[in-house]
Design an enzyme around this catalytic site. Structure first.
Site, PDB file in Angstrom:
ATOM      1  N   GLU A   1       7.956 -15.317 -10.347  1.00  0.00           N
ATOM      2  CA  GLU A   1       7.187 -14.141  -9.916  1.00  0.00           C
ATOM      3  C   GLU A   1       6.678 -13.295 -11.081  1.00  0.00           C
ATOM      4  OE1 GLU A   1      10.929 -11.455  -8.268  1.00  0.00           O
ATOM      5  OE2 GLU A   1       8.967 -11.028  -7.470  1.00  0.00           O
TER       6      GLU A   1
ATOM      7  N   GLU B   1      17.627 -17.626  -7.031  1.00  0.00           N
ATOM      8  CA  GLU B   1      17.183 -16.322  -7.523  1.00  0.00           C
ATOM      9  C   GLU B   1      16.647 -16.424  -8.952  1.00  0.00           C
ATOM     10  OE1 GLU B   1      16.457 -13.727  -6.160  1.00  0.00           O
ATOM     11  OE2 GLU B   1      16.528 -12.127  -7.648  1.00  0.00           O
TER      12      GLU B   1
ATOM     13  N   ASN C   1      -1.779   2.035   5.732  1.00  0.00           N
ATOM     14  CA  ASN C   1      -0.900   0.962   5.272  1.00  0.00           C
ATOM     15  C   ASN C   1      -0.543   0.152   6.507  1.00  0.00           C
ATOM     16  OD1 ASN C   1       1.112  -0.647   4.193  1.00  0.00           O
ATOM     17  ND2 ASN C   1       2.663   0.987   4.262  1.00  0.00           N
ATOM     18  N   GLY C   2      -0.743  -1.168   6.458  1.00  0.00           N
ATOM     19  CA  GLY C   2      -0.429  -2.020   7.607  1.00  0.00           C
ATOM     20  C   GLY C   2      -1.626  -2.889   7.949  1.00  0.00           C
TER      21      GLY C   2
ATOM     22  N   LYS D   1      12.870 -15.269  -9.865  1.00  0.00           N
ATOM     23  CA  LYS D   1      12.618 -14.246 -10.898  1.00  0.00           C
ATOM     24  C   LYS D   1      11.613 -14.768 -11.907  1.00  0.00           C
ATOM     25  CE  LYS D   1      13.604 -11.274  -9.731  1.00  0.00           C
ATOM     26  NZ  LYS D   1      14.234 -11.088  -8.476  1.00  0.00           N
TER      27      LYS D   1
ATOM     28  N   LYS E   1       5.843  -4.331  -4.001  1.00  0.00           N
ATOM     29  CA  LYS E   1       7.290  -4.160  -3.878  1.00  0.00           C
ATOM     30  C   LYS E   1       7.764  -4.248  -2.435  1.00  0.00           C
ATOM     31  CE  LYS E   1      11.334  -2.940  -5.512  1.00  0.00           C
ATOM     32  NZ  LYS E   1      12.067  -4.003  -6.223  1.00  0.00           N
TER      33      LYS E   1
ATOM     34  N   HIS F   1      17.180 -37.614  -5.212  1.00  0.00           N
ATOM     35  CA  HIS F   1      16.525 -38.021  -3.970  1.00  0.00           C
ATOM     36  C   HIS F   1      15.018 -37.755  -4.026  1.00  0.00           C
ATOM     37  CE1 HIS F   1      20.336 -39.015  -2.186  1.00  0.00           C
ATOM     38  NE2 HIS F   1      20.808 -37.849  -2.604  1.00  0.00           N
TER      39      HIS F   1
ATOM     40  N   TRP G   1      -2.821  -2.823  -1.651  1.00  0.00           N
ATOM     41  CA  TRP G   1      -2.526  -4.243  -1.799  1.00  0.00           C
ATOM     42  C   TRP G   1      -3.399  -4.915  -0.746  1.00  0.00           C
ATOM     43  CZ3 TRP G   1      -0.662  -8.278   1.205  1.00  0.00           C
ATOM     44  CH2 TRP G   1      -0.218  -9.409   0.497  1.00  0.00           C
TER      45      TRP G   1
ATOM     46  N   CYS H   1       0.824  -1.196   0.000  1.00  0.00           N
ATOM     47  CA  CYS H   1       0.000   0.000   0.000  1.00  0.00           C
ATOM     48  C   CYS H   1       0.870   1.264   0.000  1.00  0.00           C
ATOM     49  CB  CYS H   1      -0.955   0.095   1.194  1.00  0.00           C
ATOM     50  SG  CYS H   1      -2.044  -1.313   1.336  1.00  0.00           S
TER      51      CYS H   1
ATOM     52  N   ARG I   1       3.821  -0.277  -4.860  1.00  0.00           N
ATOM     53  CA  ARG I   1       3.639  -0.787  -3.501  1.00  0.00           C
ATOM     54  C   ARG I   1       2.346  -1.588  -3.353  1.00  0.00           C
ATOM     55  NH1 ARG I   1       6.848   1.742   0.295  1.00  0.00           N
ATOM     56  NH2 ARG I   1       5.409   1.076   1.908  1.00  0.00           N
TER      57      ARG I   1
END
Ligand code: M6R
Length: 611
Positions: free
Chosen positions: A490, A483, A101-102, A487, A606, A506, A75, A2, A27
Site C-alpha cells: 500500500e 499484514e 461524503n458517501g 503494508k 483512511k 502448490h 476521494w 472524503c 480521508r
C-alpha cells in the site's frame, strides 16, 4: 472517504475551513474545495490536487470573505478527480452549495428526472444531483428546510451532507445516513466535521449525529431534529485527545510517528486492563453466563483489521477451544451468513466507520448475534451500534497505513481471549499468567526493536528496486505475513503476496526466480524447522531471503539466509505483536527510498465509507 467541515460564527470562515480540511486530508486527497457565504452570495473555490493547491489558490482563504462556510476534501467515486468534480457543488441558481461524503446510489435515475425538467449538470458526480434537487424543491415550496427533507426522502445510499443556501446566510444545514458527521460547539462559533481531528483545535464539546437526523447550525447554537423532524437534545461528548496527537511532532511522516508511538499505545491499551496479574475488562457488560454460553465466534473486519482477526483466530481457538470464523466484512454481508442467537460477532475497526464492516455488524445483529466491537475512534458509528465496545485507546491515527491501531487491536483481542478463556475454564493457569506477564513486557520489547531502526533501513535496500516481494510463514507467522505484505504494497507500490509457506509448492513457487526477495517469517518456535525447510526451497530457486525470527533462533537462521531481523522472545501468542514492528519499518523505509507519498498513498483513503 472524503472529509467535510463547516463553520459558522464570528470569525472569517475560510481559514478555519482550510485548517479543518488539512486535518481531514487523510480521508481523501485528490481534490478539495470550500464555499463561503458573504454579502448575500456564495463564493466557491475548488481545485484538483492536494489541499495546499486550494490554500495557494485562495491565498490561505483570504480571497473568500464571510463567516459561514463548508469545505470538502475528496476521494473520487463518481468522475475523475478534476476541478469540476471537486466539491462543493452548486445548484443551478448558484445559491445552494453542497459537500457530500458517501454515494447516492439512485443518482442516475434522479439526474435523468431532473434533466427532463430542464436541469443541466456540470460535473459527473452523484453529489450535484443533491444540489439540483434542493434547488428544485426549494423553488417549489420556498422553504429550505422542507426542500431538504424532500431531498433526503428521495435519495438512496449513504451520505453525510453539509449544505448552505445564500437565502439563509446565517445557517448551515447538515444530515447523515451511513456516513460519519459530528457537530462541535465552540465559543466563537459552531462546527460540522466528519471527524473530531478537524475540530480539536477549536472545541472539545462534540455531538455525534445519527442516521436520519438533521441539524441547523448558526453562531447562536445548533438545533437538531430526529427523523420525524421533532427537535431533540443529544448527549454531548468531551474529547480529551491532545492537539499534538494529531500533529507530526517532528517526525518526517505520521506513519513513522505512529510506528514509534506503539510502545505507549500498547501500554495504554493493556496496563489499565491488567490488575494483580489478572485481565479486568470493566468496559465489558457480558456476564460469565453469557460468555460461557457463546455458541460460535466470528471475527469480522476489513484490511489490516481483518489481519488482526487472522492472528486472533489462531490465538482464540487455542485459548477457548472453540471454532473461530474470520470473515472479510465485504463478503460476510452478502453471504447469507449462518449466524444467529448465541453467536458472538467480534467487529474490529480502527475508524469505526468502515461501511462494509458497519453493514456486516447490522446484518449479524439483525440475525440475533451479539456484537462486541474493538474500535479506536471513540463514539464512532460501529462503537455506538455494538452491544459491547472495547476501545483500543491508540489515539488518533492519521497515516493511511495503519500501525498503532493494528497493534492495539491485537493487544485488546488477546486480552479478550485470555479473559474469555479464564471464564470458560479453557485456558490453563500457566498459559494465562505467562501471557499476562508477556503482555506487560511488550512495550519495552517494542522499544528495543524500534531502537534498531537503522539496521532495518539498511535491509530495506534488498527490496527497493524489485517489482515483486513475497512474504511466507506458517501459523501465526502466516497471519502476520498478510499484514507485512499489505503494508509494503500500500505504501511502496511494490507488488507483494503473502503465502502460507506450505502452500508455495502448490503453484506460487513458480514465481520465484534469481534474486526475488522473499521475507520469510520464522518466529513461531513450534514450526521453526518447517519454516527453515521452506526457506531452503525458495533459496534453491534463487530467492533472496530476509528472515524474521526470534533472538533465540537468530543464529540458526543466519546460517542459511541472506539477512536476519531478530525480535525478542516472548509467548507464542504475542509474537505477531512484536513481529509486526520490523515489518512496518521495512515497508516504511522501502517506500521512503522509492520516494513515495507515505502518509497519503495513491488511490487510498483512511476511512473507507463507500462499498
Ligand atoms: O478503520 P478500519 O479498521 O475499519 O479500516 C479497515 C481497513 O480499511 C484498514 O485496515 C486498511 O486496510 C489500512 N489502511 C491498511 O493499512
Amino acid at each position: 472517504m472524503c472529509g467535510i467541515v463547516g463553520f459558522v460564527g464570528q470569525e472569517q470562515a475560510a481559514p478555519i475551513l482550510l485548517d479543518g480540511l488539512r486535518r481531514l486530508e487523510y480521508r481523501g486527497y485528490d481534490s478539495a474545495g470550500i464555499a463561503v457565504c458573504g454579502d448575500g452570495a456564495i463564493q466557491v473555490s475548488k481545485t484538483r490536487g492536494r489541499l495546499q493547491a486550494l490554500s495557494d489558490l485562495t491565498h490561505g482563504g483570504a480571497d473568500l470573505t464571510g463567516s459561514l462556510g463548508i469545505g470538502h476534501t475528496r476521494w473520487a467515486t463518481h468522475g475523475e478527480p478534476n476541478d469540476i468534480n471537486a466539491h462543493p457543488h452548486l445548484s443551478r441558481s448558484g445559491r445552494i452549495a453542497v459537500v457530500h461524503n458517501g454515494i447516492i446510489e439512485n443518482y442516475m435515475e434522479l439526474k435523468l428526472q431532473l434533466m427532463e425538467k430542464g436541469y443541466t449538470f456540470r460535473s459527473e458526480t452523484d453529489t450535484e444531483v443533491v444540489a439540483q434537487l434542493l434547488d428544485y424543491y426549494y423553488a417549489g415550496c420556498g422553504d429550505f428546510f422542507e426542500a431538504l427533507t424532500c431531498t433526503i426522502n428521495i435519495v438512496d445510499g449513504a451520505y453525510a451532507l453539509g449544505i448552505i443556501c445564500a437565502d439563509y446566510p446565517d445557517r448551515i444545514f447538515a444530515t447523515r445516513k451511513d456516513a460519519p458527521l459530528l457537530l462541535g460547539y465552540g465559543k466563537d462559533g459552531n462546527y460540522l466535521a466528519s471527524d473530531v481531528t478537524a475540530l480539536i483545535r477549536y472545541t472539545r464539546d462534540i455531538v455525534y449525529m445519527d442516521d436520519g437526523e438533521l441539524a441547523i447550525l448558526s453562531d447562536k447554537g445548533i438545533r437538531i431534529y430526529d427523523r420525524m423532524l421533532r427537535p431533540m437534545d443529544k448527549e454531548h461528548h468531551h474529547i480529551d485527545w491532545e492537539i499534538d496527537a494529531a500533529e507530526k511532532g517532528g517526525f518526517a511522516h505520521f506513519m513513522l510517528k505512529e510506528i514509534m508511538e506503539q510502545p505507549r499505545a500498547i501500554r495504554e491499551a493493556t496496563a489499565a486492563r491488567i490488575q494483580d496479574g489478572r485481565v479486568v475488562l470493566s468496559d465489558l457488560t457480558m456476564t460469565p453466563e453469557q460468555i460461557r454460553g457463546i455458541r460460535k465466534l466470528y471475527i469480522v473486519a476489513c484490511g489490516s483489521s481483518y489481519h488482526v482477526g487472522m492472528v486472533g483466530k489462531y490465538n482464540l481457538e487455542k485459548l477457548l477451544r472453540r471454532n473461530v470464523e474470520v470473515c472479510l466484512a465485504s463478503e460476510f454481508r452478502y453471504s447469507d451468513p449462518v449466524v444467529g442467537e448465541g453467536d458472538l460477532v467480534i467487529i474490529i475497526s480502527q475508524s469505526g466507520e468502515t461501511l462494509d464492516t458497519m453493514a456486516a455488524l447490522r446484518e449479524a445483529k439483525k440475525r440475533g448475534a451479539r456484537i462486541l466491537s474493538i474500535v479506536n475512534v471513540v463514539g464512532s458509528s460501529i462503537a455506538r451500534e455494538s452491544d459491547d465496545v472495547l476501545y483500543t485507546w491508540a489515539g488518533p491515527e492519521i497515516a493511511v497505513a495503519t500501525t498503532k491501531a493494528y497493534s492495539t487491536q491485537m493487544a485488546v483481542l488477546n486480552l479478550l481471549g485470555l479473559y474469555f478463556g479464564d471464564v470458560m475454564g479453557t485456558t490453563d493457569y500457566e498459559t494465562y499468567s505467562n501471557a499476562v506477564k508477556g503482555i506487560l513486557a511488550l512495550p519495552e520489547q517494542m522499544e528495543k526493536i524500534l531502537a534498531a531502526h537503522d539496521q532495518i533501513r539498511e535491509l530495506a535496500q534488498m527490496c527497493v528496486d524489485h517489482d515483486d516481494v513475497f512474504f511466507i510463514g506458517r501459523n501465526l507467522d502466516y497471519a502476520l505475513s498478510l499484514e507485512g505484505s499489505l503494508k509494503l504494497k500500500e505504501i511502496s507500490y511494490i507488488h507483494s503476496e503473502a503465502y502460507p509457506s506450505g502452500e508455495l509448492k502448490h503453484g506460487t513457487i513458480s514465481l520465484i526466480e534469481e534474486g526475488t526477495p522473499v521475507i520469510a517469517l520464522g518466529t513461531y518456535a513450534p514450526l521453526f524447522d518447517k519454516a527453515m525447510s521452506n526457506v531452503v526451497e525458495v533459496q534453491a530457486r534463487g530467492g533472496q531471503v530476509l528472515a524474521l525470527t526470534t533472538e533465540s533462533h537468530a543464529a540458526a537462521m543466519s546460517e542459511r539466509v541472506d539477512a536476519v531481523i531478530a525480535i525478542p522472545d516472548t509467548e507464542p501468542m504475542l509474537l505477531p505483536q512484536l513481529g509486526v514492528v520490523p515489518l512496518q519499518m521495512l515497508a516504511y523505509y522501502i517506500a521512503l527510498a522509492r520516494g513515495c507519498d507515505i502518509d497519503k498513498p495513491r488511490n487510498l483513503a483512511k476511512s473507507v465509507t463507500v462499498e
